[in-house]
Design a protein around this motif. Structure first.
Motif, short mmCIF file in Angstrom:
data_model
loop_
_atom_site.label_atom_id
_atom_site.label_comp_id
_atom_site.label_asym_id
_atom_site.label_seq_id
_atom_site.Cartn_x
_atom_site.Cartn_y
_atom_site.Cartn_z
N THR A 10 101.09 -69.88 -32.73
CA THR A 10 101.43 -68.25 -31.66
C THR A 10 102.60 -68.23 -31.89
O THR A 10 103.18 -68.30 -33.20
CB THR A 10 101.08 -69.68 -30.32
OG1 THR A 10 101.46 -68.19 -29.37
CG2 THR A 10 102.21 -70.18 -30.10
N SER A 23 106.12 -66.86 -26.94
CA SER A 23 105.16 -67.22 -26.22
C SER A 23 105.50 -69.37 -26.65
O SER A 23 105.71 -69.93 -25.22
CB SER A 23 103.71 -67.33 -26.73
OG SER A 23 103.56 -66.14 -26.80
N SER A 24 105.65 -69.70 -27.46
CA SER A 24 105.79 -71.18 -27.79
C SER A 24 107.29 -71.87 -27.32
O SER A 24 106.96 -72.64 -26.31
CB SER A 24 105.81 -71.63 -29.33
OG SER A 24 106.43 -73.04 -29.46
N ILE A 31 101.76 -65.25 -20.24
CA ILE A 31 101.49 -65.54 -21.01
C ILE A 31 100.44 -66.12 -22.37
O ILE A 31 100.11 -64.70 -23.67
CB ILE A 31 103.22 -66.03 -22.04
CG1 ILE A 31 103.86 -66.17 -21.52
CG2 ILE A 31 102.65 -66.80 -22.88
CD1 ILE A 31 105.18 -66.77 -21.09
N SER A 32 99.60 -66.68 -22.10
CA SER A 32 98.60 -67.05 -22.56
C SER A 32 97.20 -65.46 -22.31
O SER A 32 96.67 -65.23 -23.37
CB SER A 32 98.10 -68.33 -21.55
OG SER A 32 98.50 -69.39 -22.04
N ASP A 43 98.28 -63.85 -25.13
CA ASP A 43 97.98 -63.77 -26.47
C ASP A 43 96.03 -64.39 -27.08
O ASP A 43 95.78 -64.47 -27.61
CB ASP A 43 98.50 -66.24 -26.91
CG ASP A 43 99.58 -65.48 -27.10
OD1 ASP A 43 100.46 -64.75 -27.42
OD2 ASP A 43 100.31 -66.43 -26.61
N ASN A 47 99.73 -71.66 -27.73
CA ASN A 47 100.30 -71.91 -26.04
C ASN A 47 100.56 -73.73 -25.62
O ASN A 47 100.82 -73.90 -25.14
CB ASN A 47 99.92 -70.97 -25.84
CG ASN A 47 100.55 -69.76 -26.18
OD1 ASN A 47 101.34 -70.15 -26.96
ND2 ASN A 47 99.89 -68.60 -25.41
N GLN A 50 102.63 -60.73 -22.56
CA GLN A 50 103.85 -62.18 -22.77
C GLN A 50 105.82 -61.18 -22.29
O GLN A 50 105.83 -62.14 -21.94
CB GLN A 50 103.55 -61.55 -24.89
CG GLN A 50 103.02 -62.15 -25.14
CD GLN A 50 102.85 -62.43 -26.42
OE1 GLN A 50 103.64 -60.80 -27.18
NE2 GLN A 50 102.61 -62.72 -27.31
N GLY A 90 106.79 -63.75 -19.71
CA GLY A 90 108.30 -64.64 -19.65
C GLY A 90 109.22 -63.96 -19.13
O GLY A 90 109.89 -65.63 -18.96
#
Length: 293
Positions: A88, A92-93, A134-135, A138, A150, A266, A270
C-alpha cells in the motif's frame, strides 16, 4: 519552547519519517528488512548498553519470558508493517500506524479495566472512521493488494501495542537502553529463525540494500534517542503529539522521492485519523493533569 528543542524535535520527525521511504526503496523481502532493522539497531545500542552491563543479570526468569514475548511482538510489528509498505502507499500505512495510542487505550480497558472518558471514545470512533475512508480510497476491483496492505499495517499496530503493554507492566527494573537492546536483539533473532525456516536468502544482497538496512536502523534509532532526551524538556503528551507528524512527513517525502500520489479520500481520511489521535492525546494529557491537581 527553545529553538534548540524545536530543531531537535524537527530532526527526530524527519529521521523517523524516512523509515517508510527506506522500506519502499528496498527490494529485499519484508522479513529480511525487519531482521536487519532490529539486529543493526541492537549493534548500534551495544556501546551504550556496555555501560549498563550489570543490569543484564537483573531480570528474573519470569521477566526473561516477558522480554522474549515483547521481542516476538516487536518482530511481528516490523514484519507486518514493512510488508504493508510493499503493498500500500506510505500515506495509508503510516497513518494507520498512528492509531497505536487509540488501540493501546482499548487494550488497556479490556485487560486492566482502565477508565475511558467520552472524549476519548469520540476520538477513537473518529479515527477509525478515517481509517475506513483511507481503505475506501485504496479500494479497487482489479487490485486489492492495497486493502491487504492496510490490514497488515493494522496488524502491525496490534503487535506493537502488545509489545508496549508487556514492557510497561512486566519489566520495570531495566533502563530504557538495556530494555531496548534486549528486545531489539530478541526480535532480530526471531526474524532470523523465521527467515531460516522459510528458506529466505540472508546475505546475498547488493551494497545498496545493505546501505538501506543500515540507514533504516540508524535514523529511527537516532529519532528515539532524541525523543528520550526531549522528555527532559517537554511533556510526554507534547512528544507524542509531535510524533503525529510522522505520517505527514513520510507522505511528503513519498510524494517527492517515490512519486506517490494521494486520492482525495486518502487525504480526508488521513486528516480525520490524525485529528482523532490528536484529540485523544490532548484529552489524555488534560485528564492526567487534572488528577495531579
Amino acid at each position: 519552547m527553545k529553538k534548540s528543542v524545536v530543531a531537535l524535535l524537527a530532526l527526530s520527525v524527519v529521521c523517523i519519517a524516512f523509515a517508510a521511504i527506506f522500506v519502499k526503496l528496498s527490494a529485499a523481502p519484508a522479513s529480511i528488512i525487519s531482521m536487519y532493522r532490529m539486529l543493526f539497531a541492537g549493534i548500534l545500542l551495544s556501546p551504550i548498553v556496555f555501560e549498563y552491563r550489570r543490569e543484564l543479570s537483573r531480570p528474573s526468569i519470569k521477566e526473561w519470558w516477558a522480554l522474549m514475548a515483547a521481542g516476538l511482538f516487536l518482530a511481528m510489528h516490523f514484519g507486518f508493517w514493512f510488508a504493508s509498505l510493499q503493498l500500500t502507499s506510505v500515506a495509508s500505512s503510516t497513518v494507520i500506524l498512528a492509531l497505536q495510542p487509540l488501540v493501546a487505550m482499548v487494550a488497556a480497558y479490556l485487560l486492566y479495566k482502565e477508565k475511558v472518558s467520552a472524549r476519548m471514545l469520540t476520538a477513537v470512533f473518529t479515527s477509525f472512521f478515517g481509517v475506513v475512508l483511507i481503505s475506501w480510497g485504496d479500494f479497487s476491483f482489479t487490485d486489492l493488494s492495497a486493502i491487504f496492505g492496510n490490514m497488515l499495517s493494522f496488524l502491525g499496530v496490534m503487535a506493537v501495542v502488545a509489545y508496549f503493554l508487556i514492557g510497561q507492566n512486566t519489566v520495570r527494573n531495566l533502563t530504557h537502553w538495556v530494555y531496548s537492546f534486549l528486545v531489539f536483539s530478541i526480535a532480530g533473532i526471531f526474524l532470523l529463525i523465521y527467515n531460516i525456516v522459510t528458506g529466505t536468502e540472508l546475505i546475498r544482497y547488493e551494497s545498496r540494500e545493505w546501505g538501506l538496512f543500515l540507514l533504516l536502523a540508524l535514523l529511527p534509532t537516532i529519532a528515539h534517542v532524541i525523543f528520550n532526551y526531549l522528555l527532559n524538556e517537554l511533556s510526554p503528551a507534547t512528544v507524542s503529539m509531535a510524533m503525529l507528524l510522522e505520517p505527514v512527513g513520510a507522505s511528503f517525502l513519498a510524494y517527492f522521492i517515490l512519486s506517490e500520489s494521494l486520492t482525495l479520500l486518502q487525504v480526508v481520511g488521513g486528516l480525520i485519523v490524525l485529528t482523532g489521535v490528536y484529540f485523544f492525546l490532548f484529552s489524555q494529557h488534560r485528564e492526567r493533569h487534572a488528577r495531579t491537581l
